[in-house]
Design a protein around this motif. Structure first.
Motif, PDB file in Angstrom:
ATOM      1  N   VAL A  24      45.506  48.127  43.691  1.00 50.19           N
ATOM      2  CA  VAL A  24      45.155  49.498  43.326  1.00 50.19           C
ATOM      3  C   VAL A  24      43.759  49.833  43.871  1.00 50.19           C
ATOM      4  O   VAL A  24      43.505  50.950  44.306  1.00 50.19           O
ATOM      5  N   MET A  25      42.866  48.848  43.892  1.00 47.53           N
ATOM      6  CA  MET A  25      41.525  49.073  44.446  1.00 47.53           C
ATOM      7  C   MET A  25      41.612  49.466  45.916  1.00 47.53           C
ATOM      8  O   MET A  25      40.994  50.440  46.343  1.00 47.53           O
ATOM      9  N   LEU A  26      42.376  48.742  46.718  1.00 51.78           N
ATOM     10  CA  LEU A  26      42.480  49.069  48.140  1.00 51.78           C
ATOM     11  C   LEU A  26      43.111  50.429  48.340  1.00 51.78           C
ATOM     12  O   LEU A  26      42.709  51.191  49.228  1.00 51.78           O
ATOM     13  N   ALA A  27      44.081  50.763  47.525  1.00 55.72           N
ATOM     14  CA  ALA A  27      44.699  52.091  47.618  1.00 55.72           C
ATOM     15  C   ALA A  27      43.656  53.171  47.385  1.00 55.72           C
ATOM     16  O   ALA A  27      43.640  54.200  48.064  1.00 55.72           O
ATOM     17  N   ALA A  28      42.761  52.949  46.429  1.00 57.54           N
ATOM     18  CA  ALA A  28      41.716  53.925  46.147  1.00 57.54           C
ATOM     19  C   ALA A  28      40.735  54.029  47.317  1.00 57.54           C
ATOM     20  O   ALA A  28      40.423  55.127  47.784  1.00 57.54           O
ATOM     21  N   ILE A  29      40.263  52.891  47.794  1.00 56.12           N
ATOM     22  CA  ILE A  29      39.269  52.902  48.869  1.00 56.12           C
ATOM     23  C   ILE A  29      39.848  53.526  50.139  1.00 56.12           C
ATOM     24  O   ILE A  29      39.210  54.355  50.788  1.00 56.12           O
ATOM     25  N   ARG A  30      41.047  53.152  50.492  1.00 62.15           N
ATOM     26  CA  ARG A  30      41.661  53.654  51.730  1.00 62.15           C
ATOM     27  C   ARG A  30      41.960  55.147  51.671  1.00 62.15           C
ATOM     28  O   ARG A  30      42.114  55.797  52.701  1.00 62.15           O
ATOM     29  N   ASN A  31      42.054  55.680  50.475  1.00 55.38           N
ATOM     30  CA  ASN A  31      42.393  57.093  50.322  1.00 55.38           C
ATOM     31  C   ASN A  31      41.230  57.929  49.808  1.00 55.38           C
ATOM     32  O   ASN A  31      41.420  59.079  49.417  1.00 55.38           O
ATOM     33  N   GLY A  32      40.023  57.346  49.831  1.00 55.91           N
ATOM     34  CA  GLY A  32      38.834  58.114  49.488  1.00 55.91           C
ATOM     35  C   GLY A  32      38.747  58.542  48.040  1.00 55.91           C
ATOM     36  O   GLY A  32      38.126  59.558  47.732  1.00 55.91           O
ATOM     37  N   ILE A  33      39.337  57.766  47.157  1.00 57.53           N
ATOM     38  CA  ILE A  33      39.254  58.077  45.727  1.00 57.53           C
ATOM     39  C   ILE A  33      37.864  57.685  45.229  1.00 57.53           C
ATOM     40  O   ILE A  33      37.459  56.526  45.371  1.00 57.53           O
ATOM     41  N   SER A  34      37.143  58.609  44.672  1.00 57.98           N
ATOM     42  CA  SER A  34      35.797  58.292  44.196  1.00 57.98           C
ATOM     43  C   SER A  34      35.861  57.639  42.824  1.00 57.98           C
ATOM     44  O   SER A  34      36.857  57.752  42.104  1.00 57.98           O
ATOM     45  N   ASP A  37      33.926  51.646  42.973  1.00 59.98           N
ATOM     46  CA  ASP A  37      32.934  51.204  43.947  1.00 59.98           C
ATOM     47  C   ASP A  37      33.377  49.949  44.691  1.00 59.98           C
ATOM     48  O   ASP A  37      33.158  49.824  45.890  1.00 59.98           O
ATOM     49  N   ALA A  38      33.953  48.996  43.990  1.00 56.64           N
ATOM     50  CA  ALA A  38      34.470  47.766  44.612  1.00 56.64           C
ATOM     51  C   ALA A  38      33.435  47.100  45.512  1.00 56.64           C
ATOM     52  O   ALA A  38      33.705  46.778  46.667  1.00 56.64           O
ATOM     53  N   GLU A  39      32.258  46.896  44.978  1.00 55.95           N
ATOM     54  CA  GLU A  39      31.143  46.385  45.778  1.00 55.95           C
ATOM     55  C   GLU A  39      31.415  45.022  46.406  1.00 55.95           C
ATOM     56  O   GLU A  39      30.881  44.712  47.472  1.00 55.95           O
ATOM     57  N   CYS A  40      32.207  44.198  45.773  1.00 52.58           N
ATOM     58  CA  CYS A  40      32.446  42.852  46.324  1.00 52.58           C
ATOM     59  C   CYS A  40      33.677  42.807  47.220  1.00 52.58           C
ATOM     60  O   CYS A  40      34.001  41.753  47.767  1.00 52.58           O
ATOM     61  N   GLY A  41      34.352  43.918  47.363  1.00 52.74           N
ATOM     62  CA  GLY A  41      35.510  43.962  48.243  1.00 52.74           C
ATOM     63  C   GLY A  41      36.737  43.263  47.699  1.00 52.74           C
ATOM     64  O   GLY A  41      37.680  42.980  48.439  1.00 52.74           O
ATOM     65  N   GLY A  42      36.728  42.970  46.434  1.00 50.99           N
ATOM     66  CA  GLY A  42      37.907  42.357  45.826  1.00 50.99           C
ATOM     67  C   GLY A  42      37.795  40.875  45.586  1.00 50.99           C
ATOM     68  O   GLY A  42      38.802  40.203  45.372  1.00 50.99           O
ATOM     69  N   LEU A  44      36.391  39.394  43.076  1.00 54.29           N
ATOM     70  CA  LEU A  44      36.190  39.104  41.646  1.00 54.29           C
ATOM     71  C   LEU A  44      34.742  38.697  41.379  1.00 54.29           C
ATOM     72  O   LEU A  44      34.483  37.682  40.741  1.00 54.29           O
ATOM     73  N   ASP A  45      33.838  39.521  41.868  1.00 63.32           N
ATOM     74  CA  ASP A  45      32.425  39.173  41.733  1.00 63.32           C
ATOM     75  C   ASP A  45      31.554  40.363  41.327  1.00 63.32           C
ATOM     76  O   ASP A  45      30.338  40.231  41.299  1.00 63.32           O
ATOM     77  N   CYS A  46      32.163  41.545  41.036  1.00 69.45           N
ATOM     78  CA  CYS A  46      31.286  42.698  40.805  1.00 69.45           C
ATOM     79  C   CYS A  46      31.646  43.535  39.579  1.00 69.45           C
ATOM     80  O   CYS A  46      30.783  44.183  39.008  1.00 69.45           O
ATOM     81  N   ALA A  47      32.880  43.608  39.222  1.00 66.14           N
ATOM     82  CA  ALA A  47      33.349  44.423  38.092  1.00 66.14           C
ATOM     83  C   ALA A  47      33.116  45.916  38.298  1.00 66.14           C
ATOM     84  O   ALA A  47      33.011  46.662  37.329  1.00 66.14           O
ATOM     85  N   THR A  48      33.018  46.353  39.566  1.00 61.66           N
ATOM     86  CA  THR A  48      32.834  47.791  39.822  1.00 61.66           C
ATOM     87  C   THR A  48      34.129  48.448  40.307  1.00 61.66           C
ATOM     88  O   THR A  48      34.108  49.488  40.962  1.00 61.66           O
ATOM     89  N   CYS A  49      35.234  47.835  39.961  1.00 57.43           N
ATOM     90  CA  CYS A  49      36.545  48.401  40.296  1.00 57.43           C
ATOM     91  C   CYS A  49      37.355  48.613  39.020  1.00 57.43           C
ATOM     92  O   CYS A  49      38.577  48.651  39.046  1.00 57.43           O
ATOM     93  N   HIS A  50      36.629  48.791  37.938  1.00 58.78           N
ATOM     94  CA  HIS A  50      37.232  48.921  36.605  1.00 58.78           C
ATOM     95  C   HIS A  50      38.090  50.182  36.507  1.00 58.78           C
ATOM     96  O   HIS A  50      37.689  51.253  36.950  1.00 58.78           O
ATOM     97  N   SER A  83      41.822  47.938  29.839  1.00 53.41           N
ATOM     98  CA  SER A  83      40.917  47.766  30.983  1.00 53.41           C
ATOM     99  C   SER A  83      41.461  46.718  31.941  1.00 53.41           C
ATOM    100  O   SER A  83      41.927  45.659  31.511  1.00 53.41           O
ATOM    101  N   ARG A  84      41.380  47.046  33.222  1.00 53.30           N
ATOM    102  CA  ARG A  84      41.715  46.078  34.261  1.00 53.30           C
ATOM    103  C   ARG A  84      40.737  46.228  35.418  1.00 53.30           C
ATOM    104  O   ARG A  84      40.103  47.272  35.580  1.00 53.30           O
ATOM    105  N   LEU A  85      40.636  45.194  36.220  1.00 50.38           N
ATOM    106  CA  LEU A  85      39.908  45.278  37.483  1.00 50.38           C
ATOM    107  C   LEU A  85      40.941  45.602  38.551  1.00 50.38           C
ATOM    108  O   LEU A  85      41.881  44.822  38.778  1.00 50.38           O
ATOM    109  N   SER A  86      40.769  46.753  39.183  1.00 45.86           N
ATOM    110  CA  SER A  86      41.832  47.247  40.063  1.00 45.86           C
ATOM    111  C   SER A  86      42.035  46.390  41.304  1.00 45.86           C
ATOM    112  O   SER A  86      43.090  46.469  41.931  1.00 45.86           O
ATOM    113  N   CYS A  87      41.063  45.564  41.654  1.00 43.95           N
ATOM    114  CA  CYS A  87      41.279  44.682  42.809  1.00 43.95           C
ATOM    115  C   CYS A  87      42.288  43.587  42.492  1.00 43.95           C
ATOM    116  O   CYS A  87      42.834  42.959  43.409  1.00 43.95           O
TER     117      CYS A  87
END
Ligand code: FES
Length: 107
Positions: A24-34, A37-42, A44-50, A83-87
């Motif tokens: 779900v994280m990649l789907a968001a990033i690839r489609n410009g969903i604001s 943040d996904a700072e670690c790129g998936g 499992l090191d940032c928790a910014t894909c909540h 709550s989930r991490l979308s990556c």
């Protein structure tokens, strides 16, 4: 293919298509969903894909692994039972649509 409906904190929505097996994280990033943040790129090191998964859908998804559960303790917005991490969130073939709510903050 499946469709993911992203709902922003202000109620605005966007629907994107996703290949089953794509996070779900990649789907968001690839489609410009604001808001994801996904700072670690998936990694499992940032928790910014909540995200918050729609009520009732959690049981249809693979449960979070211990590493995800641990990192969910670091999310910026309130942690909820859905709550989930979308990556780490990938849709099984049995699901053709999913709604996720983006939290107010990621960091
Ligand atoms: S993108 Fe960093 S934990 Fe998900």
């Amino acid at each position: 293919m499946a469709q993911i409906r992203f709902i922003q904190p202000d109620g605005s929505e966007a629907v994107v298509s996703i290949d089953n097996g794509t996070s779900v994280m990649l789907a968001a990033i690839r489609n410009g969903i604001s808001g994801i943040d996904a700072e670690c790129g998936g990694c499992l090191d940032c928790a910014t894909c909540h995200v918050y998964v729609e009520e009732g859908a959690s049981g249809l998804l693979a449960p979070p692994q211990p590493e995800e559960l641990e990192l969910l303790g670091s999310v910026a917005a309130p942690r909820k039972s859905n709550s989930r991490l979308s990556c780490q969130l990938k849709l099984p073939l049995s699901i053709t649509s999913l709604t996720v709510h983006i939290p107010e903050a990621q960091s």
